[in-house]
Design a protein around this motif. Structure first.
Motif, PDB file in Angstrom:
ATOM      1  N   GLU A 148      39.715  52.039  25.427  1.00  0.00           N
ATOM      2  CA  GLU A 148      41.067  52.616  25.392  1.00  0.00           C
ATOM      3  C   GLU A 148      41.074  54.077  25.824  1.00  0.00           C
ATOM      4  O   GLU A 148      42.096  54.754  25.744  1.00  0.00           O
ATOM      5  N   ILE A 149      39.898  54.596  26.260  1.00  0.00           N
ATOM      6  CA  ILE A 149      39.807  56.002  26.686  1.00  0.00           C
ATOM      7  C   ILE A 149      39.344  56.036  28.139  1.00  0.00           C
ATOM      8  O   ILE A 149      38.165  56.300  28.435  1.00  0.00           O
ATOM      9  N   PRO A 150      40.209  55.742  29.086  1.00  0.00           N
ATOM     10  CA  PRO A 150      39.813  55.642  30.499  1.00  0.00           C
ATOM     11  C   PRO A 150      39.213  56.913  31.069  1.00  0.00           C
ATOM     12  O   PRO A 150      38.378  56.857  31.984  1.00  0.00           O
ATOM     13  N   GLU A 151      39.607  58.071  30.527  1.00  0.00           N
ATOM     14  CA  GLU A 151      39.094  59.324  31.067  1.00  0.00           C
ATOM     15  C   GLU A 151      37.599  59.516  30.776  1.00  0.00           C
ATOM     16  O   GLU A 151      36.954  60.384  31.362  1.00  0.00           O
ATOM     17  N   ARG A 152      37.045  58.672  29.884  1.00  0.00           N
ATOM     18  CA  ARG A 152      35.610  58.765  29.590  1.00  0.00           C
ATOM     19  C   ARG A 152      34.772  58.081  30.665  1.00  0.00           C
ATOM     20  O   ARG A 152      33.547  58.182  30.659  1.00  0.00           O
ATOM     21  N   GLY A 153      35.413  57.404  31.587  1.00  0.00           N
ATOM     22  CA  GLY A 153      34.670  56.721  32.649  1.00  0.00           C
ATOM     23  C   GLY A 153      34.231  55.329  32.242  1.00  0.00           C
ATOM     24  O   GLY A 153      34.669  54.792  31.220  1.00  0.00           O
ATOM     25  N   PRO A 154      33.354  54.721  33.055  1.00  0.00           N
ATOM     26  CA  PRO A 154      32.900  53.357  32.766  1.00  0.00           C
ATOM     27  C   PRO A 154      32.226  53.257  31.387  1.00  0.00           C
ATOM     28  O   PRO A 154      31.625  54.217  30.908  1.00  0.00           O
ATOM     29  N   VAL A 155      32.344  52.088  30.794  1.00  0.00           N
ATOM     30  CA  VAL A 155      31.728  51.841  29.489  1.00  0.00           C
ATOM     31  C   VAL A 155      30.615  50.816  29.661  1.00  0.00           C
ATOM     32  O   VAL A 155      30.817  49.738  30.238  1.00  0.00           O
ATOM     33  N   TYR A 156      29.426  51.161  29.169  1.00  0.00           N
ATOM     34  CA  TYR A 156      28.288  50.259  29.221  1.00  0.00           C
ATOM     35  C   TYR A 156      27.791  50.029  27.792  1.00  0.00           C
ATOM     36  O   TYR A 156      27.898  50.903  26.932  1.00  0.00           O
TER      37      TYR A 156
ATOM     38  N   ALA B 131      20.368  53.635  36.858  1.00  0.00           N
ATOM     39  CA  ALA B 131      20.159  54.429  38.073  1.00  0.00           C
ATOM     40  C   ALA B 131      21.166  54.015  39.149  1.00  0.00           C
ATOM     41  O   ALA B 131      21.289  52.853  39.504  1.00  0.00           O
ATOM     42  N   GLY B 132      21.909  54.990  39.626  1.00  0.00           N
ATOM     43  CA  GLY B 132      22.889  54.721  40.680  1.00  0.00           C
ATOM     44  C   GLY B 132      24.249  54.280  40.182  1.00  0.00           C
ATOM     45  O   GLY B 132      25.199  54.186  40.970  1.00  0.00           O
ATOM     46  N   LEU B 133      24.368  53.991  38.893  1.00  0.00           N
ATOM     47  CA  LEU B 133      25.671  53.593  38.354  1.00  0.00           C
ATOM     48  C   LEU B 133      26.530  54.831  38.090  1.00  0.00           C
ATOM     49  O   LEU B 133      26.004  55.911  37.795  1.00  0.00           O
ATOM     50  N   PRO B 134      27.848  54.691  38.183  1.00  0.00           N
ATOM     51  CA  PRO B 134      28.733  55.824  37.885  1.00  0.00           C
ATOM     52  C   PRO B 134      28.513  56.313  36.457  1.00  0.00           C
ATOM     53  O   PRO B 134      28.319  55.512  35.539  1.00  0.00           O
ATOM     54  N   LYS B 135      28.526  57.630  36.291  1.00  0.00           N
ATOM     55  CA  LYS B 135      28.335  58.191  34.957  1.00  0.00           C
ATOM     56  C   LYS B 135      29.495  57.786  34.052  1.00  0.00           C
ATOM     57  O   LYS B 135      30.647  57.707  34.466  1.00  0.00           O
ATOM     58  N   GLY B 136      29.142  57.510  32.811  1.00  0.00           N
ATOM     59  CA  GLY B 136      30.150  57.084  31.850  1.00  0.00           C
ATOM     60  C   GLY B 136      29.553  57.116  30.456  1.00  0.00           C
ATOM     61  O   GLY B 136      28.717  57.977  30.145  1.00  0.00           O
ATOM     62  N   THR B 137      29.961  56.157  29.633  1.00  0.00           N
ATOM     63  CA  THR B 137      29.529  56.113  28.240  1.00  0.00           C
ATOM     64  C   THR B 137      28.657  54.896  27.995  1.00  0.00           C
ATOM     65  O   THR B 137      29.026  53.770  28.358  1.00  0.00           O
ATOM     66  N   VAL B 138      27.501  55.121  27.398  1.00  0.00           N
ATOM     67  CA  VAL B 138      26.609  54.028  27.007  1.00  0.00           C
ATOM     68  C   VAL B 138      26.680  53.877  25.494  1.00  0.00           C
ATOM     69  O   VAL B 138      26.448  54.842  24.759  1.00  0.00           O
TER      70      VAL B 138
END
Length: 284
Positions: A27-35, A65-72
């Motif tokens: 629900e927080i799109p500004e955090r980027g992709p979620v993994y 590696a190579g994935l868009p930065k986001g939240t793990v």
């Protein structure tokens, strides 16, 4: 027909907390992709729903590696110190959903290592929780899962040992293995790290299974705690069924049954439990 549903069936607090944390991040799109580092829980249905919301499961640091930065998001099983630090150094934000009971074990093995104790982990060596725990040990560690391994065990490097357990391990088996190791004469600090929710769930399954003609255990096939519930139930009731959803259950097998017990693992969503419970009651 009487149907007895275990009060403890379904998500434990640690699993519910982890699942909620993933949904919150979507629900927080500004955090980027979620993994999530590994499936957030051992339940395919929940994982598929999260994937539909854009959550991607990764299984190693190399996959980042190579994935868009986001939240793990670290799942409830936890990870090793090395994995945690590599994710962080890769420039990803970390949301730590490690179960508090598991996090407590990480702290225990660290502190016991500082005191010079080697670590014995009672559990499944292939389980991600156990692998994560070993990654926080400062001294040599060994995993013991059964009686044969306990009998064969000889000291690692130290005369002083700390024994802890995977949080979802069978409590009676834990006590049996500890007793065997304790007779070997080492200086042992034993910590019962089986979480209370697991102990309650296992005892309730045992009690119900001993009173019914058939027992249904609901949970993912890869769920360690559900497998333990099945083993416990089957010992008390030979007519025990292990299913993931209602689709796996042949309701005709219950036509001549007088009473049925139902329990479910810590990774089983409530709606699956309710569906099984309702259909068994309505059918008969």
């Amino acid at each position: 027909m009487e149907v007895i549903l275990a009060k403890s069936a379904g998500f434990c607090p640690g699993v519910q907390r982890a699942v909620n944390m993933v949904y919150e991040q979507t629900e927080i799109p500004e955090r980027g992709p979620v993994y999530t580092y590994g499936p957030i829980i051992h339940n395919d249905e929940v994982v598929r729903d999260l994937e539909s919301r854009g959550v991607r499961v990764i299984h190693s640091v190399d996959e980042l590696a190579g994935l868009p930065k986001g939240t793990v998001i670290i799942r409830s099983h936890g990870v090793s110190r090395e994995v945690y630090e590599k994710i962080e150094s890769g420039g990803f934000d970390i949301v730590d959903a490690t179960c508090p009971f598991v996090k407590r074990i990480h702290n225990i093995v660290e502190e016991q290592g500082k005191e010079g104790r080697d670590i014995i982990i009672i559990g499944n060596p292939d389980h991600p929780e156990v692998q994560g725990i070993r990654g926080w040990c400062r001294t040599p560690s060994v995993v013991i899962e059964n009686v044969d391994e306990a009998v064969r065990f000889s000291r690692i490097n130290a005369e002083k040992l700390c024994i802890i357990s995977q949080t979802t391990f069978n409590y009676n088996k834990f006590k049996e293995l500890v007793e065997i190791i304790s007779k070997k004469g080492y200086d042992i600090n034993c910590v019962n790290s089986i979480c209370n929710a697991t102990a309650v769930r296992q005892q309730e399954a045992r009690d119900i299974a001993s009173k019914v003609d058939a027992m249904i255990v609901i949970g993912d096939k890869s769920s360690s705690n559900t497998q333990k519930l099945y083993e416990i139930s089957q010992k008390e009731c030979g007519n025990t069924y292990y299913i993931q959803t209602l689709v796996d259950l042949d309701l005709t097998a219950f036509e001549s049954i007088r009473n049925v017990g139902i329990t479910a693992g810590a990774s089983t969503p409530n709606h699956i439990i309710e569906e099984v419970h309702t259909n068994v009651r309505i059918k008969f």
